[in-house]
Every structure is written in structure tokens, then in C-alpha cells.
Design a protein around this motif. Structure first.
Motif, short mmCIF file in Angstrom:
data_model
loop_
_atom_site.label_atom_id
_atom_site.label_comp_id
_atom_site.label_asym_id
_atom_site.label_seq_id
_atom_site.Cartn_x
_atom_site.Cartn_y
_atom_site.Cartn_z
N ASP A 156 0.76 -1.34 0.17
CA ASP A 156 0.02 -0.04 0.05
C ASP A 156 0.89 1.13 0.00
OD1 ASP A 156 -2.56 1.44 0.13
OD2 ASP A 156 -2.12 1.63 2.32
N LYS A 157 1.73 1.26 0.99
CA LYS A 157 2.91 2.36 0.93
C LYS A 157 3.52 2.38 -0.26
CE LYS A 157 3.38 2.20 5.81
NZ LYS A 157 4.53 2.05 6.94
N TYR A 158 4.01 1.50 -1.13
CA TYR A 158 4.84 1.68 -2.22
C TYR A 158 3.86 1.91 -3.49
CZ TYR A 158 7.00 -0.26 -6.49
OH TYR A 158 7.67 -0.42 -7.88
N TRP A 159 2.55 1.93 -3.53
CA TRP A 159 1.60 1.99 -4.62
C TRP A 159 1.21 3.65 -4.38
CZ3 TRP A 159 2.29 0.15 -8.80
CH2 TRP A 159 2.63 -1.23 -9.03
N ASN A 160 1.32 4.11 -3.16
CA ASN A 160 1.20 5.53 -2.85
C ASN A 160 2.13 6.41 -3.80
OD1 ASN A 160 -1.07 5.35 -1.10
ND2 ASN A 160 0.59 5.15 0.54
N THR A 161 3.14 5.66 -4.20
CA THR A 161 4.38 6.77 -4.92
C THR A 161 4.41 6.20 -6.29
OG1 THR A 161 6.16 5.61 -4.04
CG2 THR A 161 5.43 7.58 -3.03
N HIS A 162 3.84 4.92 -6.57
CA HIS A 162 3.95 4.37 -8.16
C HIS A 162 2.56 3.85 -8.64
CE1 HIS A 162 7.96 3.63 -5.98
NE2 HIS A 162 8.36 3.55 -6.98
N THR A 163 2.72 3.71 -9.87
CA THR A 163 1.49 3.26 -10.51
C THR A 163 1.75 2.47 -11.69
OG1 THR A 163 -0.81 4.04 -11.32
CG2 THR A 163 1.07 5.36 -12.01
N LEU A 164 0.84 2.12 -12.66
CA LEU A 164 0.90 1.50 -13.85
C LEU A 164 0.85 2.56 -14.79
CD1 LEU A 164 -0.51 -1.92 -13.39
CD2 LEU A 164 2.07 -1.41 -13.14
N ASP A 165 1.70 2.22 -16.16
CA ASP A 165 1.28 3.19 -17.08
C ASP A 165 0.32 2.33 -18.00
OD1 ASP A 165 2.80 1.23 -18.74
OD2 ASP A 165 4.32 2.84 -19.26
N GLU A 166 -0.20 2.97 -19.26
CA GLU A 166 -1.22 2.35 -20.03
C GLU A 166 -0.56 0.81 -20.59
OE1 GLU A 166 1.36 5.15 -22.11
OE2 GLU A 166 -0.20 5.29 -20.52
N ASN A 167 0.85 0.56 -20.52
CA ASN A 167 1.48 -0.64 -20.99
C ASN A 167 1.56 -1.68 -19.83
OD1 ASN A 167 1.27 0.42 -23.88
ND2 ASN A 167 3.25 1.45 -23.21
N GLY A 168 1.37 -1.03 -18.71
CA GLY A 168 1.32 -2.32 -17.66
C GLY A 168 2.74 -1.95 -16.97
#
Length: 107
Positions: free
Chosen positions: A86-98
Motif C-alpha cells: 500500500d505504501k509502495y503504490w502511494n508513489t508508484h502506478t502502472l502506465d497504459e502498457n502495464g
């Protein structure tokens, strides 16, 4: 034959209070050993994240993520609020290519 001069005493109030305090402390300490973390989603749901942005949602099991959302990569799914992923994904995401990308500041 002599009668026993032993007198039955009631436990003192301080002894009863001490026993009650010990029992209460034991219950509180054992309750702390259970997980009190908030789950990302309710039962029957799984978490998804916003593509190219921050945020997420919960989707019913068996349903595909809505447009603009994607499933988390395998092994990187947050289970609880403020857990490692959860903490990691607060600063990261996926682009349209995954591909995993850092979320630009201000989003």
C-alpha cells in the motif's frame, strides 16, 4: 479431641482487586496479538489501481477492473491499509502498457 481453631477468611479486597487487574491485563495483552489492520477491500472484492495516476478502488471478485483501472502486478497486491505494498503504490502506478512508473508530483 480438640476442635480446629482454623478460621475461614475471605480474600481481602486488595487481593481480589489484584486478581481482577491481572485478568484484565491478560485479556488486553492477548487482544493486542490479533491483527487489527483494515483490509484494502471487503470480502468478495479485490483491489485495483488507477492507471497513470494515484488512487484505487475495489472490484467484485469475478469482475474486470473498470476503464482507467488495472489489477496490481502479481505479488505486489496490497492487502491492508499501510502495509508494504500500500505504501509502495502511494508513489508508484502502472502506465497504459502495464509498466510500473513513479507517480509524478502533484497527482
Amino acid at each position: 479431641m480438640q476442635k480446629s481453631s482454623r478460621v475461614r477468611r475471605r480474600p481481602s479486597k486488595s487481593l481480589l482487586g489484584l486478581a481482577l487487574a491481572g485478568a484484565t491485563a491478560t485479556m488486553l495483552l492477548s487482544a493486542c496479538s490479533f491483527s487489527m489492520q483494515d483490509a484494502q477491500c471487503s470480502g468478495g472484492e479485490y483491489p485495483v489501481l488507477a492507471v497513470n495516476g494515484s488512487g484505487g478502488a475495489c472490484v467484485e471478485d469475478g469482475q474486470e477492473p473498470p476503464k482507467g483501472y488495472a489489477r496490481y502486478p502479481e505479488g505486489k497486491v496490497p492487502e491492508y491499509v499501510d502495509d508494504k505494498w500500500d505504501k509502495y503504490w502511494n508513489t508508484h502506478t502502472l502506465d497504459e502498457n502495464g509498466k510500473i512508473i513513479t507517480i509524478p508530483e502533484g497527482q
